[in-house]
Design an enzyme around this catalytic site. Structure first.
Site, PDB file in Angstrom:
ATOM      1  N   HIS A   1      -7.155  -4.484  -1.516  1.00  0.00           N
ATOM      2  CA  HIS A   1      -6.432  -5.733  -1.778  1.00  0.00           C
ATOM      3  C   HIS A   1      -6.969  -6.417  -3.028  1.00  0.00           C
ATOM      4  O   HIS A   1      -6.696  -7.594  -3.256  1.00  0.00           O
ATOM      5  CB  HIS A   1      -6.545  -6.685  -0.590  1.00  0.00           C
ATOM      6  CG  HIS A   1      -6.204  -6.058   0.715  1.00  0.00           C
ATOM      7  ND1 HIS A   1      -7.156  -5.620   1.605  1.00  0.00           N
ATOM      8  CD2 HIS A   1      -4.998  -5.783   1.276  1.00  0.00           C
ATOM      9  CE1 HIS A   1      -6.558  -5.096   2.663  1.00  0.00           C
ATOM     10  NE2 HIS A   1      -5.248  -5.180   2.483  1.00  0.00           N
TER      11      HIS A   1
ATOM     12  N   HIS B   1       0.819  -1.212   0.000  1.00  0.00           N
ATOM     13  CA  HIS B   1       0.000   0.000   0.000  1.00  0.00           C
ATOM     14  C   HIS B   1       0.856   1.268   0.000  1.00  0.00           C
ATOM     15  O   HIS B   1       0.359   2.352   0.321  1.00  0.00           O
ATOM     16  CB  HIS B   1      -0.916   0.020   1.225  1.00  0.00           C
ATOM     17  CG  HIS B   1      -1.816  -1.172   1.327  1.00  0.00           C
ATOM     18  ND1 HIS B   1      -2.705  -1.505   0.338  1.00  0.00           N
ATOM     19  CD2 HIS B   1      -1.946  -2.108   2.302  1.00  0.00           C
ATOM     20  CE1 HIS B   1      -3.362  -2.602   0.704  1.00  0.00           C
ATOM     21  NE2 HIS B   1      -2.910  -2.992   1.875  1.00  0.00           N
TER      22      HIS B   1
END
Length: 329
Positions: free
Chosen positions: A218, A56
């Site tokens: 995700h 991330h």
């Protein structure tokens, strides 16, 4: 699959080492795993820790520094860090004012951070936490009970971090962090997947003419899949969901147009062009706009819109000084 890596099993460790070497004045890596802390520990303030799976970036290590986080814990790509890693991070940053954990609402993250907090409290370290759940797309997902914590988490890091720098108590820092959680909403979309290095193949498939609406960070499924549309129409779909979930009428907001890692800035600015127009038409004043990659999904082509409903306290803290690798002012 082509990626600029050496060994899929070493991606997270080599990434963290490279980050620390790039920002030695900001970051220091602990010996217990992929945990980074402020290069110089600051006493006399509540310490903030956050983290989650890698992939991330710049979240979460990029937001460690003055005015934001004191530590970030990185698990394997899209995998929660272990309680032991989190516990070591807490011990490294803890002060006599205690520690606030900022946790995204994913089952593994919540469970492991709670276990680490129990371990720390057994050692006499005061710990509180907030759970971010800003995603309006999906109530329950593959990884959560309730809404997912996504890019709006960055506003919690910034505002709670600024409050901590003032010397506020743990209760006060927790209260403002929770206020941000209560007033931020996010929704995203994607047009192509990412490839987790250890998997070596895309996490999902989309046709050349398809878009996933409401996707998670995700690559989790969103609300639905449909034919590709012009950018303005996609913005309208996402904003409708966000604005119907929280009443922003007459409010000032902070706006985050967040890239998922593979979306050019050109396209993010095109999206922001229409977002700003829609908000202006609805009488919602944009106090501050941020456009770029803040919480990504490796190289996924996608974006999300986050709106934070502001009050005077949050505005002041949002504008307060911060000096981290990924946020400077």
């Amino acid at each position: 699959m082509k990626k600029f890596i050496n060994d899929a099993s070493q991606v997270e460790d080599q990434m963290i080492q490279g980050m620390v070497k790039a920002y030695p004045d900001h970051l220091r890596k602990l010996d217990c795993g992929n945990v980074v802390v402020r290069a110089q520990k600051k006493e006399g303030k509540v310490a903030l820790i956050s983290g989650g799976g890698s992939g991330h970036e710049p979240a979460h290590g990029g937001f460690v520094g003055e005015g934001m986080l004191d530590a970030a814990v990185a698990g394997a790509v899209f995998t929660s860090p272990t309680p032991d890693q989190i516990y070591e991070g807490i011990k490294a940053i803890a002060t006599d004012k205690g520690v606030l954990m900022v946790v995204k609402n994913y089952t593994g993250d919540v469970m492991n951070f709670e276990m680490a907090a129990d371990m720390a409290e057994a050692e006499g370290i005061p710990v509180q936490y907030v759970v971010t759940n800003d995603d309006v797309a999906v109530k329950d997902s593959l990884y959560t009970i309730g809404r997912r914590g996504v890019a709006g988490t960055i506003f919690v890091h910034k505002i709670a971090g600024a409050k901590a720098e003032t010397g506020a108590s743990l209760d006060e820092v927790h209260a403002v962090a929770q206020k941000v959680v209560d007033n931020v909403r996010t929704m995203g979309a994607a047009i192509s997947p990412c490839i987790v290095p250890a998997a070596g193949e895309p996490g999902f498939e989309l046709g050349n003419d398809e878009i996933e609406i409401g996707i998670g960070i995700h690559g989790e499924p969103g609300t639905h899949r449909e034919k590709m549309r012009p950018a303005d129409e996609i913005v309208d779909i996402l904003l409708e969901q966000i604005l119907s979930d929280l009443d922003y009428t007459g409010s000032e907001v902070a706006l985050l147009v967040n890239g998922s890692g593979g979306t050019p800035l050109m396209e993010l600015y095109i999206l922001n062009n229409h977002i700003a127009d829609v908000l202006a038409e609805k009488g919602i004043k944009v106090y501050r706009t941020m456009v770029g990659n803040y919480m990504t999904s490796i190289e996924m082509q996608g974006f999300s819109i986050s709106l934070l409903k502001l009050d005077d306290e949050m505005k002041e803290l949002l504008d307060a000084k911060a000096d981290t690798p990924a946020w400077k002012e």
